[in-house]
Structures are given as structure tokens and as C-alpha cells.
Motif scaffolding. Structure first.
Motif, PDB file in Angstrom:
ATOM      1  N   THR A  23      34.531 -92.006  -1.631  1.00 29.65           N
ATOM      2  CA  THR A  23      34.057 -91.104  -0.579  1.00 29.65           C
ATOM      3  C   THR A  23      33.998 -91.834   0.750  1.00 29.65           C
ATOM      4  OG1 THR A  23      32.655 -90.145  -2.297  1.00 29.65           O
ATOM      5  CG2 THR A  23      32.290 -89.378  -0.054  1.00 29.65           C
ATOM      6  N   GLY A  24      33.595 -93.117   0.713  1.00 28.50           N
ATOM      7  CA  GLY A  24      33.518 -93.909   1.937  1.00 28.50           C
ATOM      8  C   GLY A  24      34.859 -94.100   2.608  1.00 28.50           C
ATOM      9  N   ALA A  25      35.912 -94.308   1.806  1.00 26.10           N
ATOM     10  CA  ALA A  25      37.252 -94.458   2.377  1.00 26.10           C
ATOM     11  C   ALA A  25      37.708 -93.152   3.022  1.00 26.10           C
ATOM     12  CB  ALA A  25      38.238 -94.893   1.301  1.00 26.10           C
ATOM     13  N   CYS A  26      37.438 -92.033   2.344  1.00 28.46           N
ATOM     14  CA  CYS A  26      37.809 -90.724   2.901  1.00 28.46           C
ATOM     15  C   CYS A  26      37.059 -90.445   4.199  1.00 28.46           C
ATOM     16  CB  CYS A  26      37.527 -89.624   1.888  1.00 28.46           C
ATOM     17  SG  CYS A  26      38.515 -89.737   0.383  1.00 28.46           S
ATOM     18  N   ALA A  27      35.762 -90.774   4.220  1.00 32.72           N
ATOM     19  CA  ALA A  27      34.956 -90.560   5.426  1.00 32.72           C
ATOM     20  C   ALA A  27      35.459 -91.429   6.571  1.00 32.72           C
ATOM     21  CB  ALA A  27      33.492 -90.860   5.128  1.00 32.72           C
ATOM     22  N   THR A  28      35.886 -92.642   6.256  1.00 29.07           N
ATOM     23  CA  THR A  28      36.405 -93.540   7.289  1.00 29.07           C
ATOM     24  C   THR A  28      37.708 -93.003   7.868  1.00 29.07           C
ATOM     25  OG1 THR A  28      35.381 -95.457   6.214  1.00 29.07           O
ATOM     26  CG2 THR A  28      37.189 -95.893   7.740  1.00 29.07           C
ATOM     27  N   ALA A  29      38.598 -92.551   7.009  1.00 31.30           N
ATOM     28  CA  ALA A  29      39.860 -91.998   7.486  1.00 31.30           C
ATOM     29  C   ALA A  29      39.627 -90.743   8.325  1.00 31.30           C
ATOM     30  CB  ALA A  29      40.773 -91.684   6.308  1.00 31.30           C
ATOM     31  N   ALA A  30      38.698 -89.891   7.883  1.00 33.71           N
ATOM     32  CA  ALA A  30      38.384 -88.676   8.647  1.00 33.71           C
ATOM     33  C   ALA A  30      37.794 -89.032  10.005  1.00 33.71           C
ATOM     34  CB  ALA A  30      37.423 -87.800   7.851  1.00 33.71           C
ATOM     35  N   THR A  31      36.935 -90.055  10.021  1.00 27.95           N
ATOM     36  CA  THR A  31      36.344 -90.506  11.282  1.00 27.95           C
ATOM     37  C   THR A  31      37.417 -91.009  12.244  1.00 27.95           C
ATOM     38  OG1 THR A  31      34.253 -91.094  10.222  1.00 27.95           O
ATOM     39  CG2 THR A  31      34.754 -92.176  12.312  1.00 27.95           C
ATOM     40  N   LYS A  32      38.346 -91.803  11.722  1.00 26.77           N
ATOM     41  CA  LYS A  32      39.413 -92.324  12.581  1.00 26.77           C
ATOM     42  C   LYS A  32      40.270 -91.193  13.135  1.00 26.77           C
ATOM     43  CE  LYS A  32      43.248 -95.601  12.721  1.00 26.77           C
ATOM     44  NZ  LYS A  32      44.022 -96.640  11.973  1.00 26.77           N
ATOM     45  N   ALA A  33      40.604 -90.215  12.297  1.00 30.44           N
ATOM     46  CA  ALA A  33      41.431 -89.103  12.764  1.00 30.44           C
ATOM     47  C   ALA A  33      40.709 -88.285  13.823  1.00 30.44           C
ATOM     48  CB  ALA A  33      41.822 -88.224  11.579  1.00 30.44           C
ATOM     49  N   ALA A  34      39.432 -87.994  13.563  1.00 32.34           N
ATOM     50  CA  ALA A  34      38.676 -87.174  14.508  1.00 32.34           C
ATOM     51  C   ALA A  34      38.500 -87.879  15.852  1.00 32.34           C
ATOM     52  CB  ALA A  34      37.321 -86.824  13.901  1.00 32.34           C
ATOM     53  N   VAL A 124      14.687 -95.410   4.622  1.00 34.52           N
ATOM     54  CA  VAL A 124      14.169 -94.049   4.512  1.00 34.52           C
ATOM     55  C   VAL A 124      14.407 -93.307   5.825  1.00 34.52           C
ATOM     56  CG1 VAL A 124      12.058 -92.669   4.285  1.00 34.52           C
ATOM     57  CG2 VAL A 124      12.436 -94.645   2.784  1.00 34.52           C
ATOM     58  N   GLY A 125      14.854 -92.057   5.686  1.00 34.58           N
ATOM     59  CA  GLY A 125      15.122 -91.228   6.861  1.00 34.58           C
ATOM     60  C   GLY A 125      16.562 -91.266   7.330  1.00 34.58           C
ATOM     61  N   GLU A 126      17.337 -92.209   6.806  1.00 36.59           N
ATOM     62  CA  GLU A 126      18.740 -92.347   7.212  1.00 36.59           C
ATOM     63  C   GLU A 126      19.647 -91.504   6.317  1.00 36.59           C
ATOM     64  OE1 GLU A 126      20.772 -94.368   9.491  1.00 36.59           O
ATOM     65  OE2 GLU A 126      18.892 -94.116  10.587  1.00 36.59           O
ATOM     66  N   PRO A 127      20.823 -91.115   6.842  1.00 41.01           N
ATOM     67  CA  PRO A 127      21.808 -90.462   5.974  1.00 41.01           C
ATOM     68  C   PRO A 127      22.176 -91.376   4.807  1.00 41.01           C
ATOM     69  CG  PRO A 127      22.445 -90.297   8.283  1.00 41.01           C
ATOM     70  CD  PRO A 127      21.299 -91.252   8.226  1.00 41.01           C
ATOM     71  N   ALA A 128      22.446 -90.780   3.657  1.00 42.00           N
ATOM     72  CA  ALA A 128      22.782 -91.563   2.466  1.00 42.00           C
ATOM     73  C   ALA A 128      24.234 -92.015   2.539  1.00 42.00           C
ATOM     74  CB  ALA A 128      22.516 -90.737   1.210  1.00 42.00           C
ATOM     75  N   ILE A 129      24.488 -92.887   3.490  1.00 42.50           N
ATOM     76  CA  ILE A 129      25.813 -93.482   3.679  1.00 42.50           C
ATOM     77  C   ILE A 129      25.635 -94.979   3.458  1.00 42.50           C
ATOM     78  CG2 ILE A 129      27.724 -93.855   5.272  1.00 42.50           C
ATOM     79  CD1 ILE A 129      26.792 -91.326   6.781  1.00 42.50           C
ATOM     80  N   ASN A 130      26.243 -95.506   2.427  1.00 45.40           N
ATOM     81  CA  ASN A 130      26.019 -96.882   2.026  1.00 45.40           C
ATOM     82  C   ASN A 130      26.542 -97.888   3.054  1.00 45.40           C
ATOM     83  OD1 ASN A 130      24.654 -96.274  -0.318  1.00 45.40           O
ATOM     84  ND2 ASN A 130      25.984 -97.501  -1.622  1.00 45.40           N
ATOM     85  N   PRO A 131      26.082 -99.147   2.955  1.00 49.58           N
ATOM     86  CA  PRO A 131      26.430-100.139   3.980  1.00 49.58           C
ATOM     87  C   PRO A 131      27.917-100.369   4.190  1.00 49.58           C
ATOM     88  CG  PRO A 131      24.549-100.915   2.724  1.00 49.58           C
ATOM     89  CD  PRO A 131      25.031 -99.656   2.042  1.00 49.58           C
ATOM     90  N   ILE A 177      17.195 -89.046  -2.936  1.00 51.46           N
ATOM     91  CA  ILE A 177      18.214 -88.666  -1.962  1.00 51.46           C
ATOM     92  C   ILE A 177      18.319 -87.152  -2.002  1.00 51.46           C
ATOM     93  CG2 ILE A 177      20.646 -88.847  -1.325  1.00 51.46           C
ATOM     94  CD1 ILE A 177      20.631 -91.561  -2.854  1.00 51.46           C
ATOM     95  N   VAL A 178      17.893 -86.498  -0.926  1.00 52.92           N
ATOM     96  CA  VAL A 178      17.796 -85.040  -0.936  1.00 52.92           C
ATOM     97  C   VAL A 178      18.835 -84.425  -0.008  1.00 52.92           C
ATOM     98  CG1 VAL A 178      15.338 -85.133  -1.461  1.00 52.92           C
ATOM     99  CG2 VAL A 178      16.060 -84.999   0.920  1.00 52.92           C
ATOM    100  N   GLY A 179      19.309 -83.248  -0.400  1.00 53.89           N
ATOM    101  CA  GLY A 179      20.187 -82.477   0.463  1.00 53.89           C
ATOM    102  C   GLY A 179      21.662 -82.625   0.194  1.00 53.89           C
ATOM    103  N   GLY A 180      22.038 -83.552  -0.693  1.00 53.13           N
ATOM    104  CA  GLY A 180      23.467 -83.688  -0.944  1.00 53.13           C
ATOM    105  C   GLY A 180      23.836 -85.000  -1.578  1.00 53.13           C
ATOM    106  N   LEU A 181      25.104 -85.329  -1.437  1.00 53.82           N
ATOM    107  CA  LEU A 181      25.692 -86.510  -2.058  1.00 53.82           C
ATOM    108  C   LEU A 181      25.494 -87.759  -1.210  1.00 53.82           C
ATOM    109  CD1 LEU A 181      29.016 -84.787  -3.081  1.00 53.82           C
ATOM    110  CD2 LEU A 181      27.387 -85.779  -4.709  1.00 53.82           C
ATOM    111  N   SER A 182      25.815 -88.899  -1.816  1.00 54.40           N
ATOM    112  CA  SER A 182      25.860 -90.165  -1.099  1.00 54.40           C
ATOM    113  C   SER A 182      27.308 -90.491  -0.759  1.00 54.40           C
ATOM    114  CB  SER A 182      25.298 -91.291  -1.963  1.00 54.40           C
ATOM    115  OG  SER A 182      24.021 -90.960  -2.439  1.00 54.40           O
ATOM    116  N   VAL A 183      27.495 -91.204   0.330  1.00 56.47           N
ATOM    117  CA  VAL A 183      28.817 -91.677   0.723  1.00 56.47           C
ATOM    118  C   VAL A 183      28.902 -93.122   0.267  1.00 56.47           C
ATOM    119  CG1 VAL A 183      30.409 -92.089   2.636  1.00 56.47           C
ATOM    120  CG2 VAL A 183      28.904 -90.083   2.655  1.00 56.47           C
ATOM    121  N   LEU A 184      29.727 -93.346  -0.769  1.00 59.00           N
ATOM    122  CA  LEU A 184      29.739 -94.613  -1.491  1.00 59.00           C
ATOM    123  C   LEU A 184      31.047 -95.357  -1.327  1.00 59.00           C
ATOM    124  CD1 LEU A 184      28.250 -93.362  -4.877  1.00 59.00           C
ATOM    125  CD2 LEU A 184      27.024 -94.460  -3.011  1.00 59.00           C
ATOM    126  N   GLY A 185      31.021 -96.610  -1.820  1.00 55.48           N
ATOM    127  CA  GLY A 185      32.236 -97.405  -1.900  1.00 55.48           C
ATOM    128  C   GLY A 185      32.012 -98.812  -1.405  1.00 55.48           C
TER     129      GLY A 185
END
Length: 369
Positions: A23-34, A124-131, A177-185
Motif C-alpha cells: 500500500t505504501g508503494a502505491c501511495a508513493t506512486a500516486a503522490t508523485k503523479a498527483a 497518537v492522532g496521526e494518520p496510520a501511515i507507517n514510517p 487504529i480507527v476509521g480505516g486501513l493502515s498504509v504499510l510497507g
């Protein structure tokens, strides 16, 4: 973080399995494209990123939108042959510029969880996006902004379509972790979790090491601990067995096909499970026992109040952070008991064992030998 994202495994033949992307790789690619579109007006498609170990994959865009001060790109996650609940999910990144001095800010969009309990690698309080995904996205934003002569003051909102529903199939709620998934990898690559194929590959690794006359092999739970132990012992790549969660598969094969020396390396949580007696360290089949940890802390001098706090802890990492200020060397106790469990499983086979416990950054916390 999302301990159950790969909770369900399927048995498959011991043949080559197709890798996928985290998921982290996909999020990174989407971020770069956007962000590229926001700065240039054009979306790169496919979009290319560099993963932590140097691989350079390309991702096709499934969705894109540009208007005003916002740009959004979406990528369908392909987990390869891994039975990942996020396989096929649409991972989206929306970016916008922020006032000067704001830096890079991460935001949880729809379907991405928020951390509500201590003990995870994100506050705590941060989006569940791993380091590591954060580092990957930070790098692409910094590189693009530098190329265009602007400061990297950018908001990145990551969203996952139907992520809240998919998260119900994971351990996220239990972990706070509430509200959804974690962004992992950690590497950007999803390795297929076929138990039979993975254990088969461990066996073949031992066979090759023996055929090459190696006297020392390394079984690590992940790439970070593997790197630390490999450098510490100055081992060649061929000595590194991709043990992952399958400590039992490694030890039982070495029982019948011994190598003179074995190093087991891993993080505090994984090796706590081994110390407790688990031989499959995957979160779907073994869990850290807080009562067990509280008892071990007690033998090191923990008072009743600290033991009660350990019992109420959310993760093994939180336990580690609770015991450190008290000067309790819990990692050494875990390393020692994990080593004893490994020797017990080897049943007298002529294999010397040492165990190394590392933190998430790869720093050595304890070494039992």
C-alpha cells in the motif's frame, strides 16, 4: 501496524509466486503523479518510483483529477499472489500546496485510519501511515519540489476506497487504529505468503548453504533485523535465509540438516512470541502475551504498578517503552528465552545458536549467545 492485513494465507504449490506492491508503494506512486500534475499540469502515466532497495517499478493510473489548487491520482493495488485484503483496492493521493514553512503534512483521507493508542510506530492522532511509506512520499515530494525550485510545503492526503470496510477484516480496531486501513510497507514489495512455498524456500536456502560449506547461517524475521545481523557477523548474502515468520520451519529443517552456527534476528515483538514458545510468528496465528511479559518484567524488578500497566499495554513496543525508563533490560531476557526455545526445537542437533533483538531502526537491543 495493521497486524492482520495479511492474516489469511492460502496454501499453494511450491512454484514461483508473483510478487506485488505494498500500500505504501502505491501511495508513493500516486503522490508523485498527483504532485507532478499540480506542478506541471500533466499526469505521468505510468508513474515510476524508486523503492527502498533500489527497484524501480512503474504504476498505471486508475484515476486522476486536476483542478484549482488540488491534484489527485489513484492506483489499483496489485498484491501479486498474496491473499491481501487490500488487493484490488484503489489507493488515492490528493496533494495541495501549503503556506511557506509548513513542511510536508500527512492527512488521513476516507478509508485510512487514525492512530488512537500508544505503542505503534506512529504517534497518537496521526494518520496510520507507517514510517517507511512516509519516508518514500517525503522523498518524492522533496525531489519534485527541488526540481521546480519551490519549498516542499505540501499536504498529502491518502485515501483508500472502501478502506473502512476492509479494515474490519484486519486487527486495526484492536490496535486502536480507527476509521480505516493502515498504509504499510518496508520494502515496497509484497512477498506472497504461501506457507508451503516459503518454507520450501527456507529449506532450499539451507541446502545451498550446506553445499557451499558455510558454517554460519542467519534467519531473520525481516529485512531490517537481517541487515543488522548480517553486518554484525559479516555474513555473505548466501548465508541469509529468508525466515520471516517461519521460525519452526527453519529450526526443524536444521535439526535434520544441521549447520554449525545459526543466528536468529528479529524485532522485539516477533522474538517475544518465539520466547513464549510460538514457532509461527505471524500475527494471524500467534500473539504477544502481555501477562507473560508482565511476569518477565516482574522477575527483572518491575513493581506492581508497572506490571499492571504492561497488562493494559496495546503492543509489545509499548511494553518496551514502559520498561526502558525503569532500567529493565527486557530485550536481553527475551533474547535469552528465545535462544532456549530455539535450542529446545533443535533437540540436540549440533547447531550453536545466538539471538539478536533489534529495534525498528535496526539498532541492536540485545544479543544472547
Amino acid at each position: 501496524m495493521d497486524a492482520g492485513e495479511n492474516e489469511i494465507r492460502l496454501e499453494k504449490p511450491a512454484t514461483a509466486l508473483r510478487r506485488g506492491w505494498t500500500t505504501g508503494a502505491c501511495a508513493t506512486a500516486a503522490t508523485k503523479a498527483a504532485l507532478t500534475a499540480l506542478l506541471t499540469g500533466d499526469f505521468p502515466d505510468p508513474v515510476e518510483i524508486t523503492l527502498p532497495k533500489g527497484e524501480i517499478p512503474n504504476f498505471a493510473l486508475a484515476r486522476e483529477s486536476l483542478g484549482g489548487d488540488l491534484a489527485m491520482a489513484g492506483i489499483i493495488k496489485d498484491a501479486g499472489d498474496d491473499p491481501d485484503v487490500t488487493h484490488g483496492a484503489l489507493v488515492m493521493a490528493t496533494v495541495c500546496r501549503l503556506p511557506q514553512g509548513s513542511g510536508i503534512v500527512f492527512k488521513a483521507g476516507a478509508g485510512v485510519g487514525t492512530v488512537t493508542k500508544a505503542g505503534l510506530p506512529v504517534p497518537v492522532g496521526e494518520p496510520a501511515i507507517n514510517p517507511v511509506p512516509r519516508q518514500m512520499m517525503t522523498q518524492v515530494v522533496t525531489d519534485l519540489c527541488t526540481r521546480h525550485g519551490i519549498a516542499p510545503d505540501i499536504e498529502i492526503e491518502i485515501a483508500i476506497e472502501n478502506g473502512a470496510e476492509l479494515a474490519l477484516k484486519t486487527w486495526n480496531l484492536r490496535l486502536g487504529i480507527v476509521g480505516g486501513l493502515s498504509v504499510l510497507g518496508t520494502t515496497g514489495i509484497v512477498h506472497p505468503f504461501s506457507c508451503a512455498a516459503w518454507i520450501h524456500s527456507i529449506h532450499r536456502g539451507i541446502d545451498v548453504a550446506r553445499a557451499e560449506g558455510l558454517k554460519h547461517v542467519l534467519g531473520a524475521t525481516g529485512s531490517t533485523s537481517e541487515k543488522t545481523a548480517q553486518e554484525f557477523h559479516d555474513l555473505p548474502d548466501i548465508a541469509c535465509l529468508d525466515m520471516g515468520d517461519f521460525a519452526g520451519g527453519l529450526l526443524k529443517y536444521l535439526r535434520a540438516h544441521p549447520v554449525p552456527r545459526l543466528t536468529i534476528a528479529g524485532g522485539f515483538a516477533k522474538l517475544t512470541k518465539l520466547a513464549q514458545g510460538a514457532l509461527d510468528l505471524h500475527s494471524g496465528r500467534s500473539q504477544v502475551d502481555m501477562a507473560w511479559l508482565a511476569t518477565r518484567a516482574g522477575t527483572l524488578g518491575a513493581d506492581a504498578e508497572l506490571k499492571q500497566r504492561i497488562l493494559g499495554a496495546n503492543t509489545a513496543l509499548e511494553v518496551l517503552e514502559l520498561t526502558r525508563p525503569q532500567g529493565l533490560d527486557l530485550p536481553s531476557a527475551i533474547a535469552g528465552e528465545a535462544r532456549l526455545k530455539a535450542l529446545e526445537t533443535l533437540r540436540g542437533a549440533p547447531v550453536e545458536v545466538d539471538v539478536m533483538v533489534t529495534d525498528r531502526a535496526g539498532a541492536l537491543l540485545a544479543h544472547a549467545r
